[in-house]
Motif scaffolding. Sequence first.
Motif, short mmCIF file in Angstrom:
data_model
loop_
_atom_site.label_atom_id
_atom_site.label_comp_id
_atom_site.label_asym_id
_atom_site.label_seq_id
_atom_site.Cartn_x
_atom_site.Cartn_y
_atom_site.Cartn_z
N PHE A 285 62.27 124.51 137.95
CA PHE A 285 62.03 123.39 137.04
C PHE A 285 63.40 122.90 136.59
CE2 PHE A 285 61.58 121.43 132.88
CZ PHE A 285 60.46 120.65 133.04
N PRO A 286 63.81 121.70 136.90
CA PRO A 286 63.01 120.56 137.34
C PRO A 286 63.16 120.19 138.82
CG PRO A 286 65.07 119.81 136.43
CD PRO A 286 65.15 121.29 136.44
N ARG A 287 63.57 121.12 139.66
CA ARG A 287 63.81 120.77 141.06
C ARG A 287 62.52 120.41 141.79
NH1 ARG A 287 67.78 121.25 144.61
NH2 ARG A 287 69.09 122.19 143.00
N LEU A 288 61.43 121.21 141.56
CA LEU A 288 60.18 120.99 142.27
C LEU A 288 59.37 119.86 141.64
CD1 LEU A 288 59.04 124.69 142.82
CD2 LEU A 288 60.41 123.24 144.33
N THR A 289 58.48 119.30 142.42
CA THR A 289 57.58 118.28 141.89
C THR A 289 56.59 118.94 140.92
OG1 THR A 289 55.95 118.55 143.66
CG2 THR A 289 57.75 116.98 144.03
N THR A 292 53.74 120.66 142.61
CA THR A 292 54.16 121.92 143.23
C THR A 292 54.32 123.02 142.18
OG1 THR A 292 55.34 120.69 144.94
CG2 THR A 292 55.91 123.01 144.67
N LEU A 293 54.90 122.67 141.03
CA LEU A 293 55.07 123.65 139.96
C LEU A 293 53.72 124.17 139.46
CD1 LEU A 293 57.96 122.05 137.87
CD2 LEU A 293 58.00 124.29 138.99
N ILE A 294 52.77 123.26 139.27
CA ILE A 294 51.45 123.66 138.78
C ILE A 294 50.76 124.55 139.80
CG2 ILE A 294 49.15 122.81 138.16
CD1 ILE A 294 50.55 120.30 137.04
N VAL A 439 55.65 117.56 129.42
CA VAL A 439 57.00 118.11 129.33
C VAL A 439 57.91 117.50 130.40
CG1 VAL A 439 58.35 120.22 129.61
CG2 VAL A 439 56.26 120.26 128.27
N SER A 440 57.39 117.26 131.58
CA SER A 440 58.20 116.68 132.65
C SER A 440 58.62 115.26 132.30
CB SER A 440 57.44 116.69 133.97
OG SER A 440 56.30 115.85 133.90
#
Length: 466
Positions: A285-289, A292-294, A439-440
């Motif tokens: 976080f925050p590299r991945l979409t 994808t993170l979820i 948050v994103s």
Amino acid sequence: MKRSAVDSLQSSDDDATAVTHPGDRRVQAEDPPFTHGFLDKDPETSRARSLYFKIIAGTLLLVFTYVIWGVLPIYWGSVFKLYHHAHNLHGWIVDLDGGAIGQTVAQTFIGGSGPTTKMTWLTAPSNLNLTTREQFEHALVNEKAWAIVAINQGATEHLNQVLSSGNGPYNGTSAVTVYINEARSSNAVRGFVLPEVQMTMAQIEARFAAQQATRLGSSGSVSASLLTNAPLAVVNPLAYTLDNVRPFDSAIVTVVNFVGLIYVTIIAFVTVVANYNATTANNLFPRLTISTLITLRLTFYFCSYFVLSCFFSLLNLAFGTPFSRYFGSSGFVIYWVMAWVSMLALGLTLDAMIILLTVKMIPFFLIFWIVINVSIAAYPFELLPGVFRYGYAMPFYNLSRTVLTICFNTKNEIGMNFGIQIAWVVLNIGTITLFSIFVSKRYLNQYRKSQETTADVEKTREAGAV
């Protein structure tokens, strides 16, 4: 050459600032470790000391206001006046005798109802037509009453026959049978139901024996053969037998079903923190979409909790938890799956909140999450203030009910228990998704602002250089 001179002069000024400014990180790197006292007056130590006091003061303020006076009173309030809610525990009287014994027992129990500190005793509904032990057991297991006092058929007639004939033997315990279901709530039955039954029956026995002695003495009907063959008919004509239809006869279940619930939450919490640290430490976080993170965090929890719940279940099995008593080998599997969905219900709630609160503040939510769950786990809702009815929807309560059903064959609501836990899982998947998006977006806004600020600084530097 002029440009280089300016750059060289600016670099020299920066280096001088770095040397003379104690708060700069470059000074920290050069400053020897473990060389300062807590009360040193240098700027860096003073700044660190000030920050230390701010953090400690803020934390203690939160502990005092939020934890001690905000959260812990929830549990204290649940047990504050347990005995003042004893009247919510209902017991039934079934008079199959219809004689003096039946009338004495029924009138004493029902007549003692009223005070809030005593159980409420009622005549069993006539439409149920309770006459056999199987029917009494069925009513208790299905939680129609907390206890059933049955005056057995022919109790008075049998006593009178023995008194008139002088033939024995006679056992007064056959007159009344008290049925209880201890496994429904061992704390409530041992702390409230049994003491009241024992105290009331002791009063009835003493009074009835005195009345019988007076009657026999006045009529002169006490014969030598009666005292020889059936002395209990004279000295103890009325007693009772206790029939515990579901005994709480496994001490290890106490661990599994109370403290063990807290351990399940702690395991879930440790896993949540580990996932949070692993995600942030490697800049996933925050590299991945966001999607994808979820997906990553949900996959991690479903898989890790499946394994952890298995080992936790095996731990309980290794110490003799009677999972196979009524459901055979399926009992262990049922508990394992319930422990799995319970970990998910508890852990995903913590994961959703750690997204908002971060790892620094999540311990405060953990305390709240444990307290509101544990407050409804020790005693039945009948003994708690009405506000605690929220417990029907809590993970602890539904896990606890499943354990009791598996181990003691209590009222079977396992399907509903699973349904509520799964509802928590679905709800938390939704909240994790929404909180992650929130948050994103907040992070992206901060990132754009920092980029704009950096661009403005670069433009200013270029303009100054020209």
